[in-house]
Design a protein around this motif. Structure first.
Motif, mmCIF file in Angstrom:
data_model
loop_
_atom_site.group_PDB
_atom_site.id
_atom_site.type_symbol
_atom_site.label_atom_id
_atom_site.label_comp_id
_atom_site.label_asym_id
_atom_site.label_seq_id
_atom_site.Cartn_x
_atom_site.Cartn_y
_atom_site.Cartn_z
ATOM 1 N N GLU A 2 -18.154 -61.562 28.880
ATOM 2 C CA GLU A 2 -17.112 -62.568 29.038
ATOM 3 C C GLU A 2 -16.655 -63.044 27.675
ATOM 4 O OE1 GLU A 2 -16.884 -67.145 30.470
ATOM 5 O OE2 GLU A 2 -17.779 -65.732 31.876
ATOM 6 N N SER A 4 -13.833 -65.929 25.902
ATOM 7 C CA SER A 4 -12.993 -67.096 26.192
ATOM 8 C C SER A 4 -12.140 -67.435 24.984
ATOM 9 C CB SER A 4 -13.857 -68.302 26.551
ATOM 10 O OG SER A 4 -14.587 -68.056 27.714
ATOM 11 N N SER A 5 -11.014 -68.033 25.246
ATOM 12 C CA SER A 5 -10.105 -68.429 24.179
ATOM 13 C C SER A 5 -10.653 -69.640 23.434
ATOM 14 C CB SER A 5 -8.740 -68.776 24.769
ATOM 15 O OG SER A 5 -7.876 -69.247 23.771
ATOM 16 N N THR A 57 -6.892 -67.306 29.123
ATOM 17 C CA THR A 57 -7.959 -68.262 28.862
ATOM 18 C C THR A 57 -9.341 -67.614 28.859
ATOM 19 O OG1 THR A 57 -8.041 -68.828 31.208
ATOM 20 C CG2 THR A 57 -6.699 -70.233 29.785
ATOM 21 N N ARG A 58 -9.552 -66.616 29.743
ATOM 22 C CA ARG A 58 -10.879 -66.007 29.844
ATOM 23 C C ARG A 58 -10.738 -64.578 30.372
ATOM 24 N NH1 ARG A 58 -13.601 -69.673 33.066
ATOM 25 N NH2 ARG A 58 -14.071 -70.801 31.181
ATOM 26 N N ASN A 60 -13.293 -61.514 31.919
ATOM 27 C CA ASN A 60 -14.622 -61.116 32.391
ATOM 28 C C ASN A 60 -14.614 -59.633 32.696
ATOM 29 O OD1 ASN A 60 -15.627 -63.736 32.391
ATOM 30 N ND2 ASN A 60 -14.986 -64.105 34.490
#
Length: 146
Positions: A2, A4-5, A57-58, A60
């Motif tokens: 994962e 993330s920003s 934003t993310r 996965n």
């Protein structure tokens, strides 16, 4: 895996580095009556294009799918892409948009499935080149499900 920003969506919308031409011409449009209507249309276009941009934003990597969470026009959305037929390419902005200094080195990560671009991520969204390379390696090692 994962990622993330490191940036927030509201701060991204009002990032002054994305509007240098808008700020330069805003004074001209505001004070010159002949160009005022064109200026307002230009400002409206720039704001609307910024709001409709997909801010990732993310991301996965779970199973045989790449799950991308993004915001567009203040709404949270999710895009799930299967790994079968996926190719990820990274481009330098200097190769794509402008020739300039190395001070603002920016990269695009294109996600293509069967030769069609399905998503694009940008380093302006709070990611680094190294994070993009890690994601590309993880996608390359992930099992592809039928």
């Amino acid at each position: 895996m994962e990622i993330s920003s490191t940036r927030e969506y509201p701060m991204f919308l009002f990032d002054i580095t994305r509007f240098p031409i808008l700020l330069y011409f805003f004074g001209l449009f505001f004070f010159d009556e002949e160009f005022r209507f064109i200026g307002y249309l230009f400002v409206f276009y720039m704001v609307l294009s910024q709001l409709t941009y997909r801010f990732t934003t993310r991301v996965n990597l779970e199973g045989g799918h790449l799950r991308i969470e993004y915001r567009q026009f203040f709404f949270r959305r999710v895009k799930v892409i299967g790994l079968k037929g996926m190719v990820m390419t990274m481009q330098d902005y200097q190769d794509v948009i402008i020739k300039g200094t190395d001070r603002w080195k920016k990269y695009l990560l294109n996600v293509m499935v069967n030769g069609k671009q399905v998503y694009r991520m940008d380093t302006r969204e709070g990611y680094t080149k190294e994070v993009f390379l890690e994601l590309m390696k993880a996608v390359g090692r992930a099992p592809v499900l039928e």
